[in-house]
Write a protein that holds these residues in place. Sequence first.
Motif, mmCIF file in Angstrom:
data_model
loop_
_atom_site.group_PDB
_atom_site.id
_atom_site.type_symbol
_atom_site.label_atom_id
_atom_site.label_comp_id
_atom_site.label_asym_id
_atom_site.label_seq_id
_atom_site.Cartn_x
_atom_site.Cartn_y
_atom_site.Cartn_z
ATOM 1 N N GLN A 67 0.834 -1.201 0.000
ATOM 2 C CA GLN A 67 0.000 0.000 0.000
ATOM 3 C C GLN A 67 0.871 1.255 0.000
ATOM 4 N N ALA A 68 1.924 1.254 0.802
ATOM 5 C CA ALA A 68 2.835 2.401 0.842
ATOM 6 C C ALA A 68 3.528 2.575 -0.512
ATOM 7 N N ARG A 69 3.889 1.463 -1.146
ATOM 8 C CA ARG A 69 4.519 1.531 -2.459
ATOM 9 C C ARG A 69 3.552 2.131 -3.474
ATOM 10 N N GLN A 70 2.293 1.737 -3.413
ATOM 11 C CA GLN A 70 1.299 2.286 -4.335
ATOM 12 C C GLN A 70 1.107 3.781 -4.101
ATOM 13 N N GLU A 71 1.084 4.179 -2.824
ATOM 14 C CA GLU A 71 0.953 5.601 -2.518
ATOM 15 C C GLU A 71 2.160 6.376 -3.033
ATOM 16 N N MET A 72 3.355 5.788 -2.849
ATOM 17 C CA MET A 72 4.554 6.449 -3.358
ATOM 18 C C MET A 72 4.530 6.518 -4.882
ATOM 19 N N GLN A 73 4.010 5.465 -5.512
ATOM 20 C CA GLN A 73 3.891 5.470 -6.972
ATOM 21 C C GLN A 73 2.948 6.583 -7.415
ATOM 22 N N GLN A 74 1.851 6.737 -6.681
ATOM 23 C CA GLN A 74 0.900 7.811 -7.000
ATOM 24 C C GLN A 74 1.560 9.175 -6.811
ATOM 25 N N GLN A 75 2.291 9.327 -5.704
ATOM 26 C CA GLN A 75 3.007 10.584 -5.477
ATOM 27 C C GLN A 75 4.033 10.831 -6.572
ATOM 28 N N LEU A 76 4.684 9.774 -6.977
ATOM 29 C CA LEU A 76 5.676 9.889 -8.041
ATOM 30 C C LEU A 76 5.021 10.354 -9.337
ATOM 31 N N MET A 77 3.874 9.799 -9.639
ATOM 32 C CA MET A 77 3.157 10.204 -10.852
ATOM 33 C C MET A 77 2.709 11.661 -10.757
ATOM 34 N N GLU A 78 2.230 12.039 -9.566
ATOM 35 C CA GLU A 78 1.821 13.429 -9.368
ATOM 36 C C GLU A 78 3.009 14.370 -9.489
ATOM 37 N N GLU A 79 4.133 13.978 -8.884
ATOM 38 C CA GLU A 79 5.342 14.794 -8.975
ATOM 39 C C GLU A 79 5.837 14.886 -10.415
ATOM 40 N N GLU A 80 5.728 13.788 -11.119
ATOM 41 C CA GLU A 80 6.152 13.797 -12.522
ATOM 42 C C GLU A 80 5.236 14.710 -13.334
ATOM 43 N N ALA A 81 3.933 14.645 -13.064
ATOM 44 C CA ALA A 81 2.998 15.539 -13.756
ATOM 45 C C ALA A 81 3.296 16.989 -13.393
ATOM 46 N N ASN A 82 3.612 17.218 -12.122
ATOM 47 C CA ASN A 82 3.971 18.566 -11.671
ATOM 48 C C ASN A 82 5.244 19.036 -12.369
ATOM 49 N N ARG A 83 6.200 18.121 -12.489
ATOM 50 C CA ARG A 83 7.450 18.468 -13.162
ATOM 51 C C ARG A 83 7.205 18.823 -14.629
ATOM 52 N N VAL A 84 6.365 18.059 -15.265
ATOM 53 C CA VAL A 84 6.049 18.334 -16.671
ATOM 54 C C VAL A 84 5.359 19.685 -16.793
ATOM 55 N N ALA A 85 4.432 19.964 -15.869
ATOM 56 C CA ALA A 85 3.736 21.255 -15.903
ATOM 57 C C ALA A 85 4.720 22.396 -15.684
ATOM 58 N N LEU A 86 5.628 22.197 -14.754
ATOM 59 C CA LEU A 86 6.641 23.224 -14.498
ATOM 60 C C LEU A 86 7.564 23.414 -15.708
ATOM 61 N N ARG A 87 7.862 22.321 -16.348
ATOM 62 C CA ARG A 87 8.716 22.412 -17.541
ATOM 63 C C ARG A 87 8.019 23.222 -18.646
ATOM 64 N N THR A 88 6.744 23.009 -18.795
ATOM 65 C CA THR A 88 5.966 23.761 -19.790
ATOM 66 C C THR A 88 5.935 25.235 -19.423
ATOM 67 N N GLN A 89 5.727 25.513 -18.140
ATOM 68 C CA GLN A 89 5.737 26.908 -17.683
ATOM 69 C C GLN A 89 7.095 27.551 -17.906
ATOM 70 N N LEU A 90 8.137 26.790 -17.651
ATOM 71 C CA LEU A 90 9.497 27.299 -17.799
ATOM 72 C C LEU A 90 9.769 27.721 -19.242
ATOM 73 N N ASP A 91 9.273 26.923 -20.177
ATOM 74 C CA ASP A 91 9.460 27.263 -21.582
ATOM 75 C C ASP A 91 8.709 28.548 -21.959
ATOM 76 N N GLY A 92 7.562 28.775 -21.346
ATOM 77 C CA GLY A 92 6.735 29.937 -21.694
ATOM 78 C C GLY A 92 7.110 31.217 -20.989
ATOM 79 N N GLU A 93 7.850 31.141 -19.910
ATOM 80 C CA GLU A 93 8.144 32.338 -19.124
ATOM 81 C C GLU A 93 9.647 32.584 -19.074
ATOM 82 N N GLY A 94 10.066 33.586 -19.716
ATOM 83 C CA GLY A 94 11.485 33.911 -19.743
ATOM 84 C C GLY A 94 11.939 34.657 -18.513
ATOM 85 N N GLN A 95 11.076 35.507 -17.929
ATOM 86 C CA GLN A 95 11.473 36.320 -16.781
ATOM 87 C C GLN A 95 11.639 35.484 -15.514
ATOM 88 N N ASN A 96 10.801 34.492 -15.365
ATOM 89 C CA ASN A 96 10.851 33.676 -14.139
ATOM 90 C C ASN A 96 11.701 32.417 -14.328
#
Length: 167
Positions: A67-96
């Motif tokens: 169960q803990a492994r599944q929760e960590m997997q879910q967190q990992l997926m969320e973090e990966e999605a967050n990372r992808v979203a941040l990467r997209t934002q990074l490409d669009g924003e030059g000042q930040n």
Amino acid sequence: HRWIEDSAKSWRRMPEEAEAYRKLGVEVDFEERLDAEKKLRMDVEAQLEEEERSRRNLQELLEAEEQARQEMQQQLMEEEANRVALRTQLDGEGQNREALQHQFSRSRADIDSLQSLLQQSEASRGKQEQQLLAAEEERRAMMRQVEDMRRQQTALQSQFSRSRQDL
């Protein structure tokens, strides 16, 4: 033979009518062996029960790890999605760019630590599965031992009955 032994130990003649001296030495020996076998059987059964409790505890721990492994997997997926979203934002924003890059690095470090934890959890799970299999094999061996002891006890009881009948 017990009457003779007890008489010699106490330096006086023991009453022959006592209940302790009515049985033949063979009967006494058989009864002692039967009592020893019963005690051994009870000890093995108690040990089997302890092994079963241990196996159940390991199983519960394994389920909690899963169960803990599944929760960590879910967190990992969320973090990966967050990372992808941040990467997209990074490409669009030059000042930040610098601030976003710092946040991206933190997310990546979190993902790496979660992946490390996930790998540790999977390794731990494998080890616990091996322990569970070993405990199960040991339980089976003990069950075979209990069955052997029961057969021996039955044989001793039938031998005891036959010897009583012969007398």
